[in-house]
Design a protein around this motif. Structure first.
Motif, PDB file in Angstrom:
ATOM      1  N   UNK A 130      31.421  20.086  40.058  1.00  0.00           N
ATOM      2  CA  UNK A 130      32.032  20.190  41.461  1.00  0.00           C
ATOM      3  C   UNK A 130      33.594  19.589  41.097  1.00  0.00           C
ATOM      4  N   UNK A 131      33.698  18.956  39.849  1.00  0.00           N
ATOM      5  CA  UNK A 131      34.741  18.249  39.628  1.00  0.00           C
ATOM      6  C   UNK A 131      35.955  18.885  38.600  1.00  0.00           C
ATOM      7  N   UNK A 132      35.339  20.104  38.190  1.00  0.00           N
ATOM      8  CA  UNK A 132      36.108  21.187  37.532  1.00  0.00           C
ATOM      9  C   UNK A 132      37.226  21.296  38.452  1.00  0.00           C
ATOM     10  N   UNK A 133      38.432  21.675  37.807  1.00  0.00           N
ATOM     11  CA  UNK A 133      39.738  22.175  38.236  1.00  0.00           C
ATOM     12  C   UNK A 133      39.525  23.563  39.033  1.00  0.00           C
ATOM     13  N   UNK A 134      39.931  23.824  40.301  1.00  0.00           N
ATOM     14  CA  UNK A 134      39.866  25.307  40.630  1.00  0.00           C
ATOM     15  C   UNK A 134      40.541  26.155  39.626  1.00  0.00           C
ATOM     16  N   UNK A 135      39.971  27.374  39.944  1.00  0.00           N
ATOM     17  CA  UNK A 135      40.272  28.392  38.888  1.00  0.00           C
ATOM     18  C   UNK A 135      41.682  28.905  38.868  1.00  0.00           C
ATOM     19  N   UNK A 136      42.368  28.756  40.355  1.00  0.00           N
ATOM     20  CA  UNK A 136      43.737  28.814  40.285  1.00  0.00           C
ATOM     21  C   UNK A 136      44.628  27.832  39.354  1.00  0.00           C
ATOM     22  N   UNK A 137      44.179  26.858  39.347  1.00  0.00           N
ATOM     23  CA  UNK A 137      45.176  25.942  38.500  1.00  0.00           C
ATOM     24  C   UNK A 137      44.468  26.017  37.210  1.00  0.00           C
ATOM     25  N   UNK A 138      43.261  26.251  36.880  1.00  0.00           N
ATOM     26  CA  UNK A 138      43.086  26.629  35.367  1.00  0.00           C
ATOM     27  C   UNK A 138      43.808  27.754  34.820  1.00  0.00           C
TER      28      UNK A 138
END
Length: 319
Positions: A130-138
């Protein structure tokens, strides 16, 4: 697996065979029914009653001892520091290991067993997905190919979450990840309200970095852990489990047109096998070798799995 250091008697671990570890269950009762064990089992993992009895019951007994001792120490610290000390501080257990090794199953089993102990009725579980950066940011940062690597997480958010948990604040919320969407779910959180135990499961939760020369660096995630578990298996076995899981998903979840990985559902068996192995070797194996495996020695307990998903040996850090 040989966890011994060069030189006799220098290992920080005490090593147990499966039979030796199973004997430490003593008279701990087995509280889980067959249908509950099946629900706790991961998508491509295997979980049996003997595995519960011989591996996880001794571990839950050990953890109950650690938790009880910590609770007693905390009460004494309350007396020492005075009434302003917070009334409750959760015991945090970290569970680490590679993709496909069965971390989620281990975390769920521990949650179910520890909640049966009288001194820890409230046990919460959070995954660091859940603490992964959102795909848009990645995607913007060029990190989609390194999803799951340390740099793909919102580390400040995770550290703030753990800080609030340890401080006894309530309630604390954690973001939620969707494996179906392969992304963090916007505006969806899970509430963690002063548990007796919090289990934190994730790939890189035991990782450190070089200490700063000025001594002012931010803390590591594992600094908040009271006990650290590492799930271990040979790389060849992990690759096989990852491919098997990929092939099963190709026949199930990937079939849904809305699934992020729907494109893989149309692959032939040979194409899917080759694709899974390419993903494993270019991303997951690289992450394992660079970031995850080097943290194994930082664990308090190592569960070593064989090819049938069963734990073959246990290593416990000496006090």
């Amino acid at each position: 697996m040989d966890l011994k250091l060069d030189g006799a008697g220098l290992s920080p671990f005490r090593n147990f065979s499966r039979a030796e570890w199973a004997a430490l269950r003593a008279d701990t009762p087995q509280p889980l029914k067959t249908d509950e064990i099946q629900r706790l089992q991961g998508f491509n993992d295997r979980l049996s009653t003997p595995e519960i009895e011989e591996i996880y019951l001794p571990l839950s007994r050990l953890l109950s001892i650690y938790v009880g001792a910590t609770q007693k120490l905390f009460r004494q610290m309350q007396k020492f520091l005075g009434p302003e000390q917070n009334g409750k501080m959760p015991y945090i257990i970290g569970v680490a290991g590679s993709v496909a090794v069965g971390k989620s199953t281990t975390a769920r089993v521990l949650q179910a067993l520890l909640a049966r102990w009288p001194n820890t009725p409230k046990v919460a579980l959070v995954t660091t997905d859940g603490f992964l950066l959102p795909n848009a940011i990645l995607e913007r940062e060029g990190l989609m190919g390194r999803k799951g690597f340390p740099e793909s997480y919102d580390l400040p958010a995770l550290l703030h979450f753990l800080t609030d948990i340890k401080a006894g604040r309530r309630p604390v919320r954690a973001p939620v990840y969707s494996h179906f969407d392969y992304d963090v779910t916007p505006n969806l959180t899970v509430e963690v309200d002063q548990p007796d135990i919090l289990i934190v499961e994730g790939l890189n939760v035991l990782q450190t970095s070089r200490p700063p020369k000025d001594g002012k660096g931010i803390p590591f995630v594992s600094d908040f852990f009271d006990f650290k578990v590492y799930i271990d298996a040979d790389e060849t076995i992990l690759e096989r489990w990852y491919v098997e899981r990929f092939m099963r998903l190709r026949e199930t979840a990937f079939r849904d047109p809305k699934a992020y990985f729907h494109r893989y559902s149309s692959l032939t068996a040979a194409e899917a096998d080759a694709t899974a192995r390419a993903i494993w070797r270019s991303i997951n194996l690289l992450n394992l070798q660079e970031n995850i495996l080097p943290t194994r020695q930082r664990a308090d307990l190592i569960l070593r799995k064989g090819g049938d998903h069963e734990v073959e040996a246990v290593s416990l850090r000496k006090l």
